[in-house]
Design a protein around this motif. Structure first.
Motif, PDB file in Angstrom:
ATOM      1  N   HIS A   1    -129.969  -2.852  29.991  1.00 37.33           N
ATOM      2  CA  HIS A   1    -130.895  -3.819  29.387  1.00 37.33           C
ATOM      3  C   HIS A   1    -130.268  -5.211  29.347  1.00 37.33           C
ATOM      4  O   HIS A   1    -130.903  -6.211  29.712  1.00 37.33           O
ATOM      5  N   ALA A   2    -129.017  -5.299  28.914  1.00 33.86           N
ATOM      6  CA  ALA A   2    -128.341  -6.594  28.830  1.00 33.86           C
ATOM      7  C   ALA A   2    -128.171  -7.220  30.210  1.00 33.86           C
ATOM      8  O   ALA A   2    -128.382  -8.428  30.393  1.00 33.86           O
TER       9      ALA A   2
ATOM     10  N   HIS B   1    -121.343  -3.826  27.980  1.00 41.40           N
ATOM     11  CA  HIS B   1    -122.293  -4.831  28.456  1.00 41.40           C
ATOM     12  C   HIS B   1    -121.635  -6.196  28.627  1.00 41.40           C
ATOM     13  O   HIS B   1    -121.928  -6.915  29.585  1.00 41.40           O
TER      14      HIS B   1
ATOM     15  N   GLY C   1    -131.088   2.032  28.200  1.00 39.24           N
ATOM     16  CA  GLY C   1    -129.748   1.906  27.657  1.00 39.24           C
ATOM     17  C   GLY C   1    -129.356   0.454  27.454  1.00 39.24           C
ATOM     18  O   GLY C   1    -129.850  -0.459  28.127  1.00 39.24           O
ATOM     19  N   ARG C   2    -128.432   0.240  26.538  1.00 45.42           N
ATOM     20  CA  ARG C   2    -128.059  -1.122  26.150  1.00 45.42           C
ATOM     21  C   ARG C   2    -127.414  -1.901  27.285  1.00 45.42           C
ATOM     22  O   ARG C   2    -127.685  -3.080  27.478  1.00 45.42           O
TER      23      ARG C   2
END
Length: 291
Positions: free
Chosen positions: A274-275, A241, A270-271
């Motif tokens: 999302h970020a 990310h 998912g991370r």
């Protein structure tokens, strides 16, 4: 028949920017543009008092939002075919239902009534996390939204469905006539101390080699359909990310995947995605990947 590029509009400044971006995107791909406004007013109209002649009723307001959005789109590019609809449900449900019949869904980063300071509107987040088609959230600085960097960035994961993400990014780069930077993040192997001596679990060079091999595998299959794109392979050490957030600063679009597991409800994002949706410096495309 070409599937339309669908834009969720609500009259906010963010949705107006999304319309501008989507008009340019539709022109690049030769697609029709469809503007959709979700309105729940019809559930209450008839039970609420009239608003008076100096203020439009809810249905009139909804129609005005769509009509003004269509006018804005046609002024930006008269060659793009534009249509508009008011659909009677909440915004998330309307957009998710439209997804199977859309080339992609486009939203702004914030909607009407969003609390100042929020990084991403709840509608955009929910749609990006559940749609069955690609979702593009228009955000970032003016140069990034206007395509000033001539670069599309694709985040390449280890998912078995990653080819769909890379393929989408390649087509975007092809239509823009720009380069694609394919990024695969890797991490230095964990280390531990044994008798006060620092020992690595693995040779750090192997992490970069594996990342490079993963890039090659994903690109090999995807480039069979879109071969004429200048591709830059970038295995980069660090959390995915953070690596992609840095890359977004000098990109016109960043493309990432989100795994969709059949039968699983709720947000599937998912991370990394999302970020990016919250903090990217450029528009973000989230492409559903079969898990």
């Amino acid at each position: 028949m070409e599937l339309p590029l669908v834009v969720g509009v609500d009259g906010s400044e963010s949705s107006l920017l999304a319309i501008d971006w989507a008009v340019d995107e539709a022109a690049r791909h030769g697609l029709p543009l469809r503007l959709i406004h979700a309105s729940l007013w019809e559930r209450y109209e008839g039970t609420q008092p009239a608003l008076g002649t100096d203020r439009p009723a809810g249905t009139d307001m909804a129609q005005h939002i769509v009509a003004s959005g269509m006018e804005r789109a046609q002024l930006r590019n008269p060659e793009v075919k534009v249509s508009g609809d008011v659909l009677h449900d909440d915004a998330v449900s309307v957009l998710l239902r439209t997804g199977p019949e859309a080339f992609a869904l486009v939203t702004g980063s914030r909607g009407r009534g969003e609390v100042a300071g929020l990084l991403l509107g709840s509608v955009s987040l929910a749609v990006a996390a559940r749609a069955v088609c690609p979702v593009i959230v228009v955000r970032g600085a003016v140069p990034n939204r206007q395509g000033s960097f001539d670069r599309v960035v694709a985040g390449v994961s280890d998912s078995t469905g990653r080819v769909s993400t890379v393929r989408f990014a390649l087509r975007e780069a092809e239509k823009r006539g720009c380069a694609l930077t394919a990024v695969r993040a890797w991490r230095t192997p964990a280390q531990e101390r044994v008798d006060h001596v620092l020992i690595a679990d693995d040779d750090p060079r192997l992490g970069e080699e594996r990342a490079s091999a993963g890039l090659d595998d994903a690109l090999r299959e995807a480039t069979r359909e879109v071969p004429a794109v200048d591709i830059h392979r970038r295995p980069v050490e660090g959390p995915a990310h953070r690596v992609l957030l840095r890359a977004s600063a000098e990109a016109d679009l960043v493309v990432v995947g989100a795994r969709r597991r059949q039968g699983q409800s709720g947000l599937q994002l998912g991370r990394v995605a999302h970020a990016l949706l919250h903090r990217s410096d450029c528009p973000v495309a989230v492409v559903p990947e079969p898990a």
